[in-house]
Design an enzyme around this catalytic site. Structure first.
Site, PDB file in Angstrom:
ATOM      1  N   THR A  24       0.837  -1.188   0.000  1.00  0.00           N
ATOM      2  CA  THR A  24       0.000   0.000   0.000  1.00  0.00           C
ATOM      3  C   THR A  24       0.876   1.242   0.000  1.00  0.00           C
ATOM      4  OG1 THR A  24      -1.800  -1.096   1.159  1.00  0.00           O
ATOM      5  CG2 THR A  24      -1.721   1.302   1.317  1.00  0.00           C
ATOM      6  N   GLY A 173      -6.180 -12.818   0.582  1.00  0.00           N
ATOM      7  CA  GLY A 173      -6.797 -13.613   1.638  1.00  0.00           C
ATOM      8  C   GLY A 173      -5.989 -13.600   2.915  1.00  0.00           C
ATOM      9  N   ASN A 175      -3.629 -11.113   6.120  1.00  0.00           N
ATOM     10  CA  ASN A 175      -3.498  -9.896   6.922  1.00  0.00           C
ATOM     11  C   ASN A 175      -4.763  -9.439   7.642  1.00  0.00           C
ATOM     12  OD1 ASN A 175      -1.604  -9.437   4.247  1.00  0.00           O
ATOM     13  ND2 ASN A 175      -0.558  -8.995   6.170  1.00  0.00           N
ATOM     14  N   TYR A 177      -7.951  -9.342   6.596  1.00  0.00           N
ATOM     15  CA  TYR A 177      -9.017  -8.706   5.829  1.00  0.00           C
ATOM     16  C   TYR A 177     -10.151  -9.706   5.558  1.00  0.00           C
ATOM     17  CZ  TYR A 177      -5.467  -5.113   5.544  1.00  0.00           C
ATOM     18  OH  TYR A 177      -4.528  -4.176   5.881  1.00  0.00           O
ATOM     19  N   ARG A 224      -3.342 -15.119  -1.892  1.00  0.00           N
ATOM     20  CA  ARG A 224      -2.385 -14.803  -0.834  1.00  0.00           C
ATOM     21  C   ARG A 224      -2.989 -15.149   0.522  1.00  0.00           C
ATOM     22  NH1 ARG A 224       0.274  -9.092   1.336  1.00  0.00           N
ATOM     23  NH2 ARG A 224       2.438  -9.748   1.136  1.00  0.00           N
ATOM     24  N   GLY A 310       9.429  -6.639  -0.376  1.00  0.00           N
ATOM     25  CA  GLY A 310       8.578  -5.468  -0.300  1.00  0.00           C
ATOM     26  C   GLY A 310       9.343  -4.184  -0.115  1.00  0.00           C
ATOM     27  N   ARG A 311       9.669  -3.872   1.150  1.00  0.00           N
ATOM     28  CA  ARG A 311      10.261  -2.576   1.460  1.00  0.00           C
ATOM     29  C   ARG A 311      11.527  -2.275   0.674  1.00  0.00           C
ATOM     30  NH1 ARG A 311      10.075  -3.823   7.758  1.00  0.00           N
ATOM     31  NH2 ARG A 311       9.962  -5.926   6.857  1.00  0.00           N
TER      32      ARG A 311
END
Length: 364
Positions: A24, A173, A175, A177, A224, A310-311
């Site tokens: 995000t 699917g 984290n 949510y 995921r 990611g980061r």
């Protein structure tokens, strides 16, 4: 280096085993959900990844989690994403859209209404809304007919994604949510066909997979998951049984890949890898970004075919090149990770070695 080897799966061919994880960034127009014009440049800069998974994209406005999150529920949004996919493909890249419904992890200050969830169970903690950090609210339990509508929201968004040029979609699917909320007993307290037993709690996720696969073909669909991840107040006390059953049910489809989030100890991957015969993308969650060595170790151990970073991709748009050269990695300030500000988005340069100095360090 195994990470730089090409990968050939049943439905997916990648030039390397480095995926850009969905992250995000919060740069979309908050009123329209249309990606910022610089989004195309942002993803194109990172097209050397074997696979890019886009930031989470909401399938309906009710599924939006916070300010600046883009959508894929309108033609205007899809048109903007077409520019993104064109830019990535022009650079030789591949990009999947991550389709997302946040469920209870939202707020009236974000979507203008009470969030929805499997059951009316309030999430502990606080959430970021248009007015900053605020208390969470109790969600409204979805009716059975509404659940079918949400399933179709995923299917319609998947169709728009393919029409916008995405190579496939990844269903979010993980984290804590909506999809994971149906899987976990602490968030799913239903007594109808969508709750109670493991089989009933699997019903909604499997209906989403089936509907999306029917729309665009299973070979373009990925999922995921994050078993045992307590993020967003999820508790999965029977997670081994739930996810074992889920993977067994998914065998009827030849999905593009399964994306598994795990801690560095690899406990979840060690349990699930023997149960999954298709391509597996691993994503480690820890306080520090996943390192090249950790990624290599996952592939060498047979726990993953592809590793998501990611980061590191935020400040290193050419991450595969830097890995190949053993080049130094830039760091991004956490303050630029999210939000409407445009610095820290497309202004990280690719690596340009000082030839003489770098040649010495590369040989040492």
């Amino acid at each position: 280096m195994r990470l730089l080897e090409a990968f050939r799966g049943t439905a997916m061919r990648l030039p390397n085993r480095i995926a850009m994880a969905p992250m995000t960034r919060g740069r979309a127009d908050d009123l329209t959900g249309v990606p910022h014009p610089l989004t195309a440049e942002y993803y194109a800069q990172r097209a050397s990844a074997g696979l890019i998974v886009s930031e989470g994209v909401w399938v309906s406005h009710a599924g939006k989690s916070g300010p600046g999150i883009p959508g894929l529920a309108t033609e205007r949004q899809a048109e903007a994403w077409s520019a993104v996919t064109d830019a990535v493909h022009a650079e030789g890249g591949r990009i999947y859209a991550q389709l997302w419904h946040a469920g209870r992890v939202s707020h009236p200050g974000v979507i203008g209404r009470t969030p929805v969830a499997p059951s009316a169970v309030r999430q502990a903690g606080r959430i970021f809304s248009a007015d900053g950090w605020t208390d969470t609210v109790e969600p409204r339990a979805l009716g059975e007919e509404e659940i079918g509508e949400v399933v179709q929201d995923f299917a319609k968004a998947a169709r728009r994604a393919v029409e916008a040029g995405f190579d496939g979609v990844e269903l979010h699917g993980a984290n804590g949510y909506l999809i994971q909320e149906f899987l976990a007993r602490n968030t799913n307290r239903r007594t109808d066909r969508y709750g109670g037993s493991v089989a009933a709690r699997l019903a909604f996720p499997l209906e989403v997979v089936a509907a999306v696969a029917e729309q665009i073909g299973a070979a373009r669909v990925a999922l995921r998951i994050s078993p045992g991840n307590p993020e967003n107040d999820i508790v999965e006390d029977d997670g081994k049984e739930v996810y074992s059953r889920l993977l067994t049910e998914l065998r009827r489809y030849e999905l593009a890949y399964l994306h598994v989030i795990d801690t560095p100890d690899g406990e979840v991957l060690s349990h699930l890898r023997p149960l999954w015969l298709g391509p597996l993308v691993a994503n480690l969650r820890s306080g520090e970004p996943t390192s090249r060595a950790e990624g290599e170790s996952l592939i060498e151990a047979g726990l993953a075919d592809v590793v998501a970073f990611g980061r590191l991709f935020i400040a290193n748009p050419d991450l595969p090149v830097r890995f190949a050269l053993g080049a130094p990695l830039a760091e991004a300030d956490h303050d630029v990770y999210y939000g409407a500000r445009l610095d820290g988005y497309t202004d990280f340069p690719p690596f340009e070695p000082d030839s003489a100095k770098f040649a010495c360090s590369a040989r040492s």
